[in-house]
Design an enzyme around this catalytic site. Structure first.
Site, PDB file in Angstrom:
ATOM      1  N   CYS A 126       9.672 -48.430  57.099  1.00 48.29           N
ATOM      2  CA  CYS A 126       8.262 -48.005  57.040  1.00 48.29           C
ATOM      3  C   CYS A 126       7.417 -48.908  57.931  1.00 48.29           C
ATOM      4  O   CYS A 126       7.283 -50.102  57.679  1.00 48.29           O
ATOM      5  CB  CYS A 126       7.823 -48.051  55.579  1.00 48.29           C
ATOM      6  SG  CYS A 126       6.073 -48.255  55.280  1.00 48.29           S
ATOM      7  N   CYS A 179       4.453 -50.725  56.383  1.00 47.46           N
ATOM      8  CA  CYS A 179       4.954 -51.789  55.487  1.00 47.46           C
ATOM      9  C   CYS A 179       5.272 -53.039  56.304  1.00 47.46           C
ATOM     10  O   CYS A 179       4.930 -54.159  55.903  1.00 47.46           O
ATOM     11  CB  CYS A 179       6.222 -51.345  54.774  1.00 47.46           C
ATOM     12  SG  CYS A 179       6.019 -49.945  53.666  1.00 47.46           S
TER      13      CYS A 179
END
Ligand code: ZN
Length: 160
Positions: free
Chosen positions: A85, A88
């Site tokens: 991600c 993230c």
């Protein structure tokens, strides 16, 4: 009749001269109890002798997550993330920075949802990053989406 342990500070109790809190060791996950006055002295874990406040996010798994959530007397902030991600990964240094700034005031932990799908599903994580705050074993807030350091600090500050 309700009985309290010797350390319990009940409402209306005025004879305790210091406030102690449970702090979960970020290394061996033992529950330590220490007075707040000692928080700034770089206290060590009674079990493994490592620093109780490492100033770094703690990577948790299904085996130790509940101990931190349920036993920590300082708020626990969870970053549910995954290596694939992008947002993230962008937020990782921000989360580390704030973990250092709030070292003794909040425990910042991370759960890799790819490695820990059980935790992700148990806590109903539908998008990542999702950040949750737990206090006294109860989730008190959650937000989805990356934040910068200023916003992250301000958001956590509401629960300290
Ligand atoms: Zn320890």
């Amino acid at each position: 009749m309700r009985r309290f342990g010797p350390h319990h500070v009940g409402s209306g109790t005025k004879d305790c001269n210091m406030t102690s809190k449970h702090i979960v060791c970020p290394h061996c996950h033992s529950v330590n109890r220490l007075p707040e006055e000692r928080f700034s002295d770089n206290p060590k874990c009674g079990a493994c002798k490592a620093a109780l406040f490492s100033g770094r996010p703690v990577e948790l798994n299904s085996g130790n997550f509940r101990t931190h959530i349920e036993r920590s007397d300082i708020p626990v902030v969870v970053d549910f993330w995954a290596p694939w991600c992008g947002p993230c990964r962008m937020m990782a240094p921000v989360f580390s920075q704030v973990a250092g700034e709030l070292s003794t005031r909040a425990r910042l932990v991370k759960v890799n949802t790819e490695d820990q799908p059980g935790l992700a599903s148990q806590y109903g994580i539908r998008s990542i990053p999702t950040l949750t705050v737990f206090r006294g074993g109860r989730e008190v807030n959650r937000v989805s989406g990356a934040m910068d350091a200023r916003n992250l600090s301000a958001w956590i500050g509401r629960f300290l």
